[in-house]
Motif scaffolding. Structure first.
Motif, PDB file in Angstrom:
ATOM      1  N   UNK A  29       0.855  -1.191   0.000  1.00  0.00           N
ATOM      2  CA  UNK A  29       0.000   0.000   0.000  1.00  0.00           C
ATOM      3  C   UNK A  29       0.887   1.235   0.000  1.00  0.00           C
ATOM      4  N   UNK A  30       0.339   2.330  -0.527  1.00  0.00           N
ATOM      5  CA  UNK A  30       1.073   3.591  -0.623  1.00  0.00           C
ATOM      6  C   UNK A  30       0.152   4.729  -0.178  1.00  0.00           C
ATOM      7  N   UNK A  31       0.694   5.625   0.633  1.00  0.00           N
ATOM      8  CA  UNK A  31      -0.005   6.868   0.971  1.00  0.00           C
ATOM      9  C   UNK A  31       0.788   7.988   0.325  1.00  0.00           C
ATOM     10  N   UNK A  32       0.124   8.760  -0.508  1.00  0.00           N
ATOM     11  CA  UNK A  32       0.789   9.821  -1.256  1.00  0.00           C
ATOM     12  C   UNK A  32       0.206  11.167  -0.856  1.00  0.00           C
ATOM     13  N   UNK A  40       5.266  19.435  -3.637  1.00  0.00           N
ATOM     14  CA  UNK A  40       6.161  18.343  -3.277  1.00  0.00           C
ATOM     15  C   UNK A  40       5.347  17.077  -3.005  1.00  0.00           C
ATOM     16  N   UNK A  41       5.845  15.939  -3.482  1.00  0.00           N
ATOM     17  CA  UNK A  41       5.153  14.664  -3.324  1.00  0.00           C
ATOM     18  C   UNK A  41       5.854  13.854  -2.239  1.00  0.00           C
ATOM     19  N   UNK A  42       5.131  13.542  -1.169  1.00  0.00           N
ATOM     20  CA  UNK A  42       5.659  12.707  -0.094  1.00  0.00           C
ATOM     21  C   UNK A  42       5.014  11.332  -0.187  1.00  0.00           C
ATOM     22  N   UNK A  43       5.836  10.296  -0.255  1.00  0.00           N
ATOM     23  CA  UNK A  43       5.349   8.933  -0.468  1.00  0.00           C
ATOM     24  C   UNK A  43       5.710   8.074   0.735  1.00  0.00           C
ATOM     25  N   UNK A  51       8.922   1.476  -6.980  1.00  0.00           N
ATOM     26  CA  UNK A  51       9.844   2.462  -6.430  1.00  0.00           C
ATOM     27  C   UNK A  51       9.149   3.823  -6.322  1.00  0.00           C
ATOM     28  N   UNK A  52       9.784   4.731  -5.577  1.00  0.00           N
ATOM     29  CA  UNK A  52       9.199   6.058  -5.398  1.00  0.00           C
ATOM     30  C   UNK A  52       9.048   6.779  -6.732  1.00  0.00           C
ATOM     31  N   UNK A 108      -5.477  17.845  -5.938  1.00  0.00           N
ATOM     32  CA  UNK A 108      -4.911  16.686  -6.638  1.00  0.00           C
ATOM     33  C   UNK A 108      -3.630  16.190  -5.985  1.00  0.00           C
ATOM     34  N   UNK A 109      -3.378  14.900  -6.157  1.00  0.00           N
ATOM     35  CA  UNK A 109      -2.108  14.334  -5.716  1.00  0.00           C
ATOM     36  C   UNK A 109      -2.119  13.676  -4.361  1.00  0.00           C
ATOM     37  N   UNK A 110      -3.288  13.555  -3.708  1.00  0.00           N
ATOM     38  CA  UNK A 110      -3.370  12.906  -2.399  1.00  0.00           C
ATOM     39  C   UNK A 110      -4.152  11.608  -2.536  1.00  0.00           C
ATOM     40  N   UNK A 111      -3.472  10.477  -2.377  1.00  0.00           N
ATOM     41  CA  UNK A 111      -4.075   9.183  -2.668  1.00  0.00           C
ATOM     42  C   UNK A 111      -3.655   8.138  -1.645  1.00  0.00           C
TER      43      UNK A 111
END
Length: 789
Positions: free
Chosen positions: A374-377, A385-388, A396-397, A447-450
């Motif tokens: 699982x991934x929290x983005x 900025x994208x934090x993974x 991979x990131x 956008x970009x939060x998943x």
């Protein structure tokens, strides 16, 4: 969810064939099966306007003698009254084929006929079907058997045992050689999940069939008519005369007719399978066709009305039982999820951040749904900025970032699921071993939060009943549509596919998103309340600051006015003495007088600059589109005597039109150009260059460069402050206010100003301003005034 490769790998030509199948008008065949008679009547006079061509066999009269007569005239007086009463029944609703009575027409060799009727699309359709013996059981015995079937199957909790019991009972009461349960899967294809058959027959259990075998309009008819019988597949169709209904000017719609003729394509399909008679029961769950119970016989077989009625009741029970089992399963899942939700909400309320709650909660976000990773983005709104944050096996990131970018374009809903990610997003082939399936939810409006869940590739073999690519070519003009002929076992190895996400898992993802959204709203509400308190405090301090600034501005105006009056007198008297009494003064007194005049000049400059600074902070802005070249030229004209005296050169490069207050921008360029000329090197003539460039996102950049003395950038934070000077008064005349005016003008335009410089190498002042001020001032009911700080 995307269509699985089992069907899609057949390629686009199968889609073309499916399209051709979907166009066949199987609900209006223009003919019926020969084991009965069909009458189409108008209402309310019950005039027969169409009839099947076999009336002589069953009614003892030709079709021409039936047409345009009243339906009641075909029956005896007693039966006519019965028919009238039956047709007035409310139960005879549209699409509900009702048994009325049995009747034998005088003088005909046939046995009694069962009379059925239903209304559809404004017509009354009456069917007279030959009475078939119940053969295996009497009606009473059928009812007892049905009761036993219902109670026995309901007690079976295992799904496979349930289906096995159902099809064994159906085979026993109907006598069919083979009975199967066929389940539809996403994309329209399906597979046999249960089967009972005669020992000598080849098994179809576990085989898959492409969507072309049961096209769309056939599935629609199965939804309308839950039981379909074809006693003898090799029958000769009986035409309806006239073919076109004289009232509707169209072929009669026989969607609910038991006698409706069969599609020639389907007849050929069954002949290719070696089947002679069939019976199909629809399994409908939540108004959708879940599957079919398909019965095959390898010789003609006639099923009595009593048995068919029993099977219709059984079909309704099966549909309700399946629906209840799904609801029960969903209910148990909801209880489990509710327990997890309660603990999760409590844990999240105690957590500092969303990510901390999702990862550290036990079970964590990866345990809510069965996934290998699982991934929290998180994407920050201010800087993009994208934090993974990852759990388990994930790409991979960098691969995740690229996938997120793709999702932002292609994810149109709050949830996205696929068990074939590489089909929709080809770069995913590189990490298919960890992420061939993906379930994604968006968390925030930005956008970009998943949250993403992944499943690895599951390579497996699908067994098809025949090569699904056979006969895949689209029809040519004039060519007749034909079904495939081979049903020999054909295997396909499926790759790039993960275990499909179940409806419960998709529901869980939706629930998780809702929980997070609600908690975020609660936290947002808390922040909103805290912000209100802070805003109230800031508002109070701002009002105090504004009042203080107004007082200071008023003081500056009054002070400058009160200063200028005596200063003018000092200037006038000193000039008088210098002109009229110069020769009478000693050299020492003349020096004193010159010093007085210089001080008066400096004081005048200081007062003028203070007044100009006051105007910048006090002035109500009037934004309008202005060409910066015109503003720059206006400032150069005001400075022209000074520029000529210094033998300076000013070059203007590219400029553009922006929204600005031209008077304030005039003051900005006046100060920047004057400074650029003033602070020149003694051994070179001053050169000033001005240019304007358009940047992204509604911004422009103004550059004012010179070849002057420059300065050390460690003093960059000082040069824009009031009365700050880096050079002595004796070297360069000035008040130390000019650059502060520049900064105030830029701030009033919602921009920024800075500089680049090195000692002895000149300076470049960089101003960033919005091109359009509309988005800045749209919320302002009044023009904006920047308060002093």
């Amino acid at each position: 969810m995307l269509q699985p490769s089992w069907c899609r790998n057949i390629d686009k030509q199968v889609d073309d064939l499916l399209s051709e199948c979907d166009k066949e008008p199987i609900h209006t065949p223009g003919s019926i099966q020969p084991h009965g008679v069909l009458l189409v009547c108008t209402e309310p006079d019950w005039t027969v306007v169409q009839v099947s061509a076999n009336t002589a066999r069953y009614l003892g009269i030709e079709p021409s003698e039936v047409l345009n007569r009243s339906l009641l005239a075909l029956f005896s007086e007693e039966q006519s009254l019965t028919l009238q009463t039956a047709l007035s029944r409310k139960a005879l609703l549209e699409g509900n084929n009702i048994f009325l009575f049995q009747y034998q027409f005088p003088g005909t060799p046939t046995k009694s006929l069962n009379v059925f009727a239903h209304r559809y699309k404004g017509l009354l359709i009456v069917e007279l079907e030959t009475v078939q013996p119940t053969a295996r059981s009497s009606p009473e015995e059928l009812m007892c058997q049905l009761k036993d079937m219902l109670s026995t199957s309901r007690a079976l909790q295992d799904a496979q045992a349930f289906w096995d019991a159902i099809i064994h009972d159906i085979k026993r009461i109907t006598g069919f050689d083979r009975v199967m349960v066929y389940e539809f899967e996403p994309g329209g294809h399906g597979s046999v999940i249960a089967e009972v058959k005669e020992a000598h027959l080849e098994s179809y259990l576990g085989l898959h069939y492409p969507a072309t075998d049961i096209p769309r309009q056939a599935r629609e008819l199965y939804l309308l008519n839950t039981l379909r019988v074809i006693p003898d597949i090799n029958y000769e169709p009986v035409p309806i005369v006239p073919l076109v209904n004289p009232v509707t000017n169209d072929l009669p719609d026989l969607s609910f007719s038991d006698l409706r003729s069969v599609s020639p394509v389907h007849v050929k399909y069954l002949q290719n399978m070696g089947v002679s008679g069939t019976l199909t029961i629809s399994i409908i769950i939540d108004n959708s066709l879940w599957g079919l119970i398909a019965c095959h016989h390898y010789s003609p077989i006639y099923i009595s009305y009593e048995v068919r009625t029993t099977l219709i009741v059984l079909a309704r029970f099966i549909s309700m039982e399946c629906s209840l089992r799904l609801q029960r399963k969903e209910y148990l899942y909801q209880l489990e999820l509710q327990s997890m939700k309660s603990h999760f909400i409590e844990f999240m309320a105690r957590s500092e951040t969303l990510v901390e709650a999702l990862i550290n909660f036990n079970p964590n976000i990866g345990d809510f749904i069965q996934a290998s990773g699982a991934v929290i983005c998180e994407t920050t709104k201010e800087y993009g900025e994208v934090n993974i944050h990852t759990i388990g096996s994930t790409p991979t990131h960098e691969q995740i970032k690229a996938l997120i970018n793709w999702l932002q374009v292609n994810m149109t809903d709050a949830l996205y699921s696929t068990d074939e990610l590489a089909t929709a997003y080809p770069p995913a082939q590189d990490y298919r071993r960890v992420a061939s399936g993906m379930l994604a939810i968006s968390l925030l409006p930005e956008p970009g939060n998943y949250v993403l869940w992944f499943r690895p590739e599951k390579i497996h073999t699908v067994s098809w009943a025949g090569d699904p690519t056979e006969g895949k070519n689209a029809l040519k003009p004039g060519e007749v549509l034909t079904p495939r002929a081979s049903f020999a076992l054909w295997k396909e190895t499926v790759k790039l596919k993960a275990e499909p996400w179940t409806a419960y898992e998709i529901l869980a993802a939706t629930e998780i998103r809702d929980i997070i959204s609600r908690l975020l709203l609660l936290k947002t509400e808390e922040l909103r309340e805290r912000n209100k308190e802070l805003e109230s405090q800031v508002e109070a301090k701002t009002q105090a600051l504004i009042q203080s600034n107004q007082d200071l501005e008023q003081f500056a105006i009054i002070a400058s006015h009160d200063l200028q009056a005596p200063l003018r007198k000092v200037s006038q008297f000193s000039n008088f003495l210098m002109t009229n009494a110069h020769q009478q003064l000693s050299a020492e007194n003349q020096d004193y007088l010159e010093r007085i005049q210089k001080s008066v000049h400096k004081m005048q400059l200081l007062i003028d600059d203070l007044l100009q600074l006051s105007k910048v902070t006090r002035k109500t802005l009037q934004f309008s589109p202005n060409n910066l070249r015109d503003v720059i030229m206006s400032a150069i004209r005001d400075l022209e005597p000074y520029i000529k005296s210094c033998k300076a050169t000013v070059h203007i490069g590219d400029t553009m039109v922006i929204d600005c207050d031209p008077m304030q921008l005039h003051q900005l360029f006046l100060n920047l150009i004057e400074n650029a000329v003033k602070f020149h090197k003694p051994d070179s003539l001053p050169m000033v260059s001005i240019s304007v460039h358009e940047l992204d996102n509604n911004w422009c950049e103004i550059l004012v460069s010179d070849n002057g003395i420059g300065f050390d950038e460690i003093y960059l934070d000082r040069i824009f402050k009031v009365f700050e000077r880096l050079h002595g008064v004796s070297s360069f005349e000035g008040t130390g206010i000019g650059l502060n005016i520049v900064q105030r003008v830029v701030e009033c335009h919602f921009g920024t100003v800075t500089a680049r410089s090195k000692p002895g190498e000149g300076s470049t002042f960089i101003v960033h301003l919005p091109i359009s001020q509309r988005h800045v001032v749209a919320a302002q009911s009044k023009a904006f005034t920047l308060p002093d700080v």
